[in-house]
Design an enzyme around this catalytic site. Structure first.
Site, PDB file in Angstrom:
ATOM      1  N   ASP A 155      12.207 -15.899   8.110  1.00  0.00           N
ATOM      2  CA  ASP A 155      13.277 -15.436   7.244  1.00  0.00           C
ATOM      3  C   ASP A 155      13.929 -14.220   7.907  1.00  0.00           C
ATOM      4  O   ASP A 155      13.360 -13.624   8.826  1.00  0.00           O
ATOM      5  CB  ASP A 155      12.676 -15.070   5.879  1.00  0.00           C
ATOM      6  N   LYS A 156      15.124 -13.849   7.465  1.00  0.00           N
ATOM      7  CA  LYS A 156      15.798 -12.689   8.058  1.00  0.00           C
ATOM      8  C   LYS A 156      15.628 -11.449   7.186  1.00  0.00           C
ATOM      9  O   LYS A 156      15.031 -10.469   7.603  1.00  0.00           O
ATOM     10  CB  LYS A 156      17.290 -12.980   8.257  1.00  0.00           C
ATOM     11  N   THR A 157      16.137 -11.515   5.975  1.00  0.00           N
ATOM     12  CA  THR A 157      16.188 -10.335   5.125  1.00  0.00           C
ATOM     13  C   THR A 157      14.788  -9.933   4.667  1.00  0.00           C
ATOM     14  O   THR A 157      14.095 -10.721   4.045  1.00  0.00           O
ATOM     15  CB  THR A 157      17.076 -10.603   3.892  1.00  0.00           C
ATOM     16  N   GLY A 179      19.308 -17.452   4.106  1.00  0.00           N
ATOM     17  CA  GLY A 179      20.339 -17.816   3.142  1.00  0.00           C
ATOM     18  C   GLY A 179      21.592 -16.984   3.314  1.00  0.00           C
ATOM     19  O   GLY A 179      22.560 -17.156   2.584  1.00  0.00           O
ATOM     20  N   PHE A 191      39.052  -9.648   0.417  1.00  0.00           N
ATOM     21  CA  PHE A 191      38.288 -10.193   1.549  1.00  0.00           C
ATOM     22  C   PHE A 191      37.871 -11.632   1.243  1.00  0.00           C
ATOM     23  O   PHE A 191      37.580 -11.979   0.108  1.00  0.00           O
ATOM     24  CB  PHE A 191      37.035  -9.338   1.757  1.00  0.00           C
ATOM     25  N   LYS A 222      14.762 -24.989   4.037  1.00  0.00           N
ATOM     26  CA  LYS A 222      13.858 -24.294   4.963  1.00  0.00           C
ATOM     27  C   LYS A 222      12.593 -25.127   5.189  1.00  0.00           C
ATOM     28  O   LYS A 222      12.148 -25.317   6.319  1.00  0.00           O
ATOM     29  CB  LYS A 222      13.481 -22.920   4.407  1.00  0.00           C
ATOM     30  N   LYS A 263      40.797  -3.088   6.882  1.00  0.00           N
ATOM     31  CA  LYS A 263      39.575  -3.093   7.704  1.00  0.00           C
ATOM     32  C   LYS A 263      39.088  -4.536   7.803  1.00  0.00           C
ATOM     33  O   LYS A 263      39.239  -5.331   6.862  1.00  0.00           O
ATOM     34  CB  LYS A 263      38.497  -2.204   7.100  1.00  0.00           C
ATOM     35  N   ASP A 295       9.133 -13.095   3.170  1.00  0.00           N
ATOM     36  CA  ASP A 295       8.660 -12.096   2.219  1.00  0.00           C
ATOM     37  C   ASP A 295       9.107 -12.338   0.790  1.00  0.00           C
ATOM     38  O   ASP A 295       8.729 -11.581  -0.098  1.00  0.00           O
ATOM     39  CB  ASP A 295       9.136 -10.701   2.649  1.00  0.00           C
TER      40      ASP A 295
END
Length: 1266
Positions: free
Chosen positions: A474-476, A750, A613, A886, A636, A906
């Site tokens: 996982d990333k986060t 995600g 955005f 996943k 920006k 996590d």
């Protein structure tokens, strides 16, 4: 169900309708153009959103099946699932009456309760279920078979209960281990189910437990609490009943998402009394695992309102920036979407476990064949003996040679059954347990900051930690810390920030008296920047900081004189905080103004328009009128979109591009900032067209985008910002080490693609010299593979994967590759090659392969091709994937690559992946403990994987393999002599050894040295293990224990037993010692001693890591042999029980004879010389071990350190952009409509409903004049 439902549109409704006519007919808010054009995959959601526009039929049932008109042709006709899930508010009795079948004729409640149960056993099912699982091991079935044989007195060699006891011990040890694991799950379930919540009971809210929630209940949630079930948002304390949620536990995204209640419930449900009388009926789709979609309708007071995912709060979300909200429970417990994605607990077996099951079968079959041959030989021998010695016929009166052969078959089977000893499995469990303690006790994996040690939650998978080939992360929260910090910026040709040589740990505060809101700790501590901001002499710097304070969607609250920012994304918060620290403080906003403090002077800007955005525009702008009346546009966004909209490209712009290059090399997240002055004439014309476009019924979004594009031209570049998405400590180094250990790391998140890519570069998973394959290229490669496969004969799977591997082996010589795909694309691939069908159209169905092959096989071929392509790349990143996807990716790699996989995460969104992988690792992080509760190993940091795999995993694999090898060796070496003895004892199944020697050989005499090897053996130290990660490859290739190694071990053991037996037989054949030692008992003792010493010598030679325990174990084995031989062969014991102690003084008589000792020494030398010869030969001929080769290679060719350097010339069009912005579309609209702003009188809400304890002031934002 007797309620109203939507009518299915008839053919006349669809006949001749175009997208334009659909919009003209009032479908503008319901069916976007893209949904109509996109075909079958997206129309169901569009129809669901349009449901509120279709008239309701009071008389029809609850079937909401709608025929999809766009599904004809390419995909054939598809029938949408029936919308049969009906929820009635405040009506528990209604839901209780429905049942559904789940097994045979058994039924259960259709609407699940909210209590969850992830544990496998209860008090009644533990014993039968656990025994059922344990007897999936072939060894246990084998032991039961042997025990059953021992119950027959005619063939028994030992009482049956003496074998039942060790088997019971083995089953008890494993059962207790499973019980302890399951008690942990029960405790976790109890904690979750016992969380408090407020449920509407009668006419007031009462505090109850999560487990008490039922479908149809109305629940009140408070700020920072978790959502207990999937609920329809009814209203909240925020303006327009907005509700902000954090979904990090579900999809890994850290930015806030907003949900909004229906206008009717927002206006009508204003008190607890109105909540209690609310009797709305929700009709929607059955419970499913689709996290990002929901389709349904709410019927109330004769009106029907459409519902979509924007109205739903999912279980596991966290309520943020919202004091109170109310929800109607739609799906509870296991029907909720997150629980539908969790998967089931799977019993995990290691590769060695599965191999041992197969070896048990092979050994058992060999044992039966050997016993059969010896039994047949015994029958022929008995017949020949009876014919030759007819005077003994009276002894054989009641038996025939065939009967003798039959009994001898079972006698040999029992005699040789100890070749698979129970003691091996008991020792096995003990080694696993101790190695797990080593993981728990490792201080290098103890995280002192939060007092979290590493924990091996499973004790039976340690060796598999040394065989991992793929890691799915996982990333986060796993790779990152969820912390954004403003690190650097480039303004007007000057770079400010850390690593510029101008940092100051404590910048002088002399000029910061105007900034009492400044953060005490700043990540970007550049004294020059602070001084330049204080002097206020650079107009570009002034505009730069002004833009940071104005161009955003952040909300602000004043709490006790302290400004608290509520940002939709951590990026925006970091930028606004940076501006605040430099003297430009965002104070307040209203629907059309924004107030900031510029170096202590309060200024209010009128907001004329906010250009929102989105992921296509990759930028946001705000059009404001300053206090002097000048109109300015502040923008920006990504460098790729800002730089091409500049008015000119001068030296500053060139330098900024170089700075962006530098920031990208440092893997910081960048944004470009630009502005321009807008004339009154230009604004008036643009404003008029903007108002017209805002009220269009069709193509509104496209027209607004065109207007935004027109305004955002001829910009003046102000500079660039660089934000660090902080990685956990040691993540890049860990991933580099994993790569060197031949472990491939896939990131499954995600989050958005840009964010995932940025983290990929930051953690060195991606490098600048990699070719990134995105969805278009992947589709082309898979299509080319498929077409070429269909034009060739033979096995499609072999051809397809063959061509892919050939293509990518050629490509890999020239360039490294990485794949980045989204969950939607993955979903198409996994639905029977749907990407290829869409590209080929109807031609797809004309391919010869498709006519000959069923859809399942087609899907398998596409899956195999995709997995082959992905595994040939150096890195894979999958973004926007659901928890179920996943797990599906992990399953694909396990299925097609037969590889050992590890998943690490996590959050609750990682649970299914962790359960599916061979090894699941949970990070004890900020996102709760769901991942840890379902994991096999729990760590505090991703970097601890280094020690877990390269030290503990590799050592565990080495130890277990050596243990198995030498346990089998010592068993064959000591006990195969029984077979050779049969050739000299008339094949009578008479044991060669004393019964006590057979019983104690595998328990006391030879187990301890092998046990010490299994507990403490090391080939290299922990430091060297990390210095040479290439050593890890040994486990991936199964080099230490496989069928070849087992075969060599078998031959080695057989040769040792042959030498021990026949040297002793040769010595006893014609010679006797000084004490006339030449009897059967002395012969048995001589063979036993020779075999025992040969086994011990072999273990001594192969032990690489000697400790005090190793010496103690070898010494203990010899002492125990002497001790038990004295005790079991004493004259006194023989007198007491001559049938049990049959070898009186045999060892003392034999082993005190020098001749016998020389025979034992000769056997020991003969058995040891081959091992020494092989070792010497390998050393002389240069056939070093793999470890020696790797060390030699490392000394000759040191591995170059991997540097993140751009390989593309600067100012090149192909420069890698490090833009990443975790922001959600829609916030600008909320602000300009005033939906997210609190003001007096915006809602006539009873204070008791939204603030049950106190009734605070309605306005939480300071007004500009305050």
């Amino acid at each position: 169900m007797g309620g109203r439902s939507l009518r299915r549109p008839g053919p006349e409704v669809w006949h001749g309708l175009s997208p334009r006519s659909l919009r003209g007919a009032g479908w503008v808010a319901a069916v976007p153009l893209s949904a109509v054009v996109a075909g079958a995959r997206r129309l169901p959601q569009a129809l669901g959103r349009a449901a509120g526009r279709i008239s309701a039929d009071p008389g029809s049932g609850a079937n909401m099946a709608v025929q999809d008109p766009a599904s004809d042709g390419l995909h054939g006709k598809k029938q949408l699932p029936a919308f049969t899930w009906e929820v009635r508010a405040n009506d528990r009795n209604y839901h209780m009456q429905f049942k559904k079948k789940f097994a045979f004729c058994l039924t259960k409640k259709k609407y699940a309760g909210n209590a969850i149960k992830t544990a496998k056993y209860n008090i009644f099912t533990f014993l039968p279920l656990n025994l059922y699982e344990q007897f999936h091991r072939m060894a246990n079935i084998y032991f039961v078979f042997v025990i059953l044989l021992q119950t027959f007195p005619e063939i028994s060699t030992l009482p049956w209960y003496t074998l039942l006891f060790p088997l019971s011990c083995l089953l008890t040890i494993r059962g207790l281990r499973d019980l302890i694991d399951d008690i942990g799950r029960h405790q976790s379930d109890r904690n979750i189910n016992s969380r408090p919540c407020e449920i509407l009971s009668g006419k007031r809210f009462c505090w109850q437990k999560w487990r008490d929630i039922c479908v149809g209940d109305i629940v009140r949630l408070h700020k920072d609490s978790f959502v207990p079930a999937d609920m329809l948002l009814l209203c909240s304390s925020e303006p327009s009943s907005l509700c902000y949620v954090e979904t990090a536990d579900i999809d890994g995204e850290t930015n806030l998402k907003f949900r909004q209640a229906l206008l009717v419930t927002h206006q009508e449900l204003v008190s607890e009394e109105s909540m209690a009388t609310f009797d709305g009926r929700v009709t929607c789709e059955e419970p499913n695992s689709r996290m990002h979609s929901f389709t349904g309708t709410l019927e109330w007071r004769g009106e029907t309102y459409s519902l979509n995912s924007e109205r739903i709060l999912l279980r596991g979300c966290k309520l943020r920036n919202t004091d109170i909200c109310y929800g109607l429970v739609i799906y509870a417990g296991f029907d909720s979407k997150i629980m539908r994605n969790c998967g089931k607990i799977k019993r995990k077996k290691t590769k060695l476990d599965r191999m041992m099951d197969r070896l048990v079968i092979i050994i058992f079959l060999v044992l039966l064949v050997t016993s059969l041959c010896l039994a047949i030989a015994s029958g022929f021998w008995a017949r020949m003996f009876q014919e030759k010695h007819s005077y003994l016929s009276a002894l054989y009166k009641h038996t025939t040679p065939a009967q003798q052969a039959f009994f001898n078959f079972w006698g040999f089977t029992i005699l040789l059954s100890i070749i698979i000893p129970m003691s091996m499995y008991i020792t096995f469990e003990f080694i696993y347990l101790v190695n797990s303690f080593f993981i728990n006790w490792d201080l290098e994996m103890y995280y002192a900051v939060k007092d979290i040690p590493a924990k091996a939650r499973s004790t039976s998978l340690n060796d598999q930690l040394g065989q991992i080939e793929y890691i799915f992360s996982d990333k986060t929260g796993t790779l990152t810390q969820n912390i954004m910090s403003f690190k650097k910026c480039c303004i007007n040709g000057t770079i400010y920030g850390t690593d510029t040589g101008r940092e100051n740990k404590q910048p002088s505060g002399s000029g910061l008296t105007w900034n009492h809101h400044r953060e005490k700790k700043m990540d970007c501590c550049d004294a020059t920047l602070l001084e330049a901001a204080r002097r206020d002499s650079d107009p570009v710097l002034r505009e730069f900081l002004r833009l940071l304070a104005i161009c955003h969607t952040v909300m602000v609250e004043d709490k006790g004189g302290q400004l608290v920012y509520q940002a939709a994304s951590p990026d925006e918060e970091a930028l606004v905080l940076a501006a605040r620290n430099l003297g430009y403080i965002f104070l307040a906003r209203t629907q059309d103004t924004i107030t900031i403090s510029e170096l202590g002077k309060k200024r209010t800007y009128k907001v004329l328009a906010m250009l929102d955005f989105n992921s296509d525009r990759k930028r946001m702008s705000v059009l404001v009128r300053d206090p002097q009346g000048t109109i300015r546009l502040y923008t920006k966004g990504a460098d790729t979109v800002i730089l091409e909209r500049l008015q000119r490209r001068g030296p500053n712009e060139t330098f900024t591009e170089m700075a962006l290059d530098r920031f990208a090399e440092e893997t910081l997240r960048t944004l470009c900032l630009a502005s321009k002055e807008v004339s009154e004439v230009e604004y008036s014309e643009w404003s008029r067209r903007h108002r017209e476009a805002s009220v269009l019924l069709q193509d509104r979004a496209q027209e607004l985008d065109k207007l935004y594009e027109e305004m955002e031209q001829n910009l003046q570049l102000l500079g660039a910002t660089a934000i660090e998405d902080k990685l956990q400590d040691g993540v890049p180094e860990t991933i580099q080490l994993l790569k060197l250990g031949n472990i491939k790391v896939w990131v499954l998140t995600g989050d958005k693609q840009e964010t995932a890519m940025n983290i990929g570069y930051a953690c060195k998973l991606l490098t600048d010299d990699m070719e990134i394959l995105e969805e278009k290229e992947i589709s082309e490669i898979l299509e080319a593979c498929w077409v070429s496969n269909n034009h060739l004969s033979g096995s499609g799977e072999a051809l397809c994967s063959g061509r892919l591997s050939q293509q990518h082996s050629e490509a890999s010589r020239h360039k490294k590759r990485a794949i980045i795909i989204s969950g939607d694309f993955l979903d198409k691939i996994l639905h029977t090659g749907e990407v290829l069908k869409e590209k080929k159209g109807r031609l797809w169905w004309q391919l010869p392969c498709c006519r000959a092959t069923d859809s399942q096989e087609q899907g398998s071929l596409v899956e195999k091709a995709f997995v082959d392509l992905a595994t040939s790349c150096q890195a894979v990143i999958c973004c926007r994937v659901t928890p179920k996807q996943k797990a599906l990716i992990v399953q694909l790699v396990k299925k097609h690559k037969k590889a050992i996989t590890l998943a690490i995460g996590d959050g609750a969104n990682d649970v299914n992946m962790i359960k599916t992988a061979d090894i699941g690792v949970g990070i004890s992080g900020l996102e709760g403990m769901q991942a840890v509760q379902c994991s096999d190993y729990a760590l505090a940091q991703f970097s601890y994987l280094q020690r877990l795999l390269f030290i503990h995993g590799r050592w565990a694999y080495l130890r277990i393999c050596k243990f198995l090898r030498y346990f089998f060796y010592k068993t064959f070496a000591g006990l195969m002599a029984q077979v050779w003895f049969a050739f000299h004892s008339g094949f009578t199944a008479q044991p060669l050894y004393e019964g006590w020697f057979l019983a104690l050989y595998n328990i006391f005499y030879t187990t301890y040295p092998v046990l010490s090897m299994g507990l403490l053996e090391q080939d290299v130290s922990a430091k060297k293990s990390l210095e040479f990660p290439e050593l890890y490859v040994i486990g991936q290739q199964d080099e230490l224990f496989n069928y070849r190694v087992f075969g060599i071990t078998l031959l080695h053991g057989v040769s040792t037993s042959l030498a021990s037996f026949y040297i002793a037989l040769w010595a006893f054949e014609d010679h006797v010692g000084s004490k006339v030692v030449g009897d059967y008992e002395s012969f048995a003792v001589t063979v036993a001693t020779s075999a025992l010493l040969s086994v011990l010598m072999e273990i001594i030679l192969d032990t690489k890591f000697w400790t005090a325990l190793s010496f103690l174990m070898v010494t203990a084995s010899l002492l125990l042999f002497c001790l038990f031989s004295f005790l079991t062969q004493s004259i006194n014991a023989f007198r007491i029980a001559p049938a049990i102690f049959r070898f009186p003084d045999a060892s003392r008589n034999a082993l005190t004879d020098p001749y016998i000792l020389l025979v034992v020494l000769l056997s020991l030398v003969v058995n040891t010389i081959p091992s020494l010869t092989v070792r010497l030969y390998c050393t002389i001929t240069g056939k070093n071990t793999i470890q020696q080769k790797i060390r030699l290679k490392a000394k000759q060719e040191p591995e170059p350190s991997v540097e993140l350097r751009a390989h593309v010339p600067r100012r090149s069009f192909h420069r890698r952009s490090s833009y990443a912005f975790s922001h959600q579309e829609g916030y600008a609209g909320l602000i300009t409509r005033g939906d997210s702003l609190r003001a007096g009188g915006t809602r006539s809400t009873a204070p008791g409903l939204l603030h049950p304890e106190t009734a605070p002031a309605l306005s939480s934002l300071p007004s500009p004049s305050a």
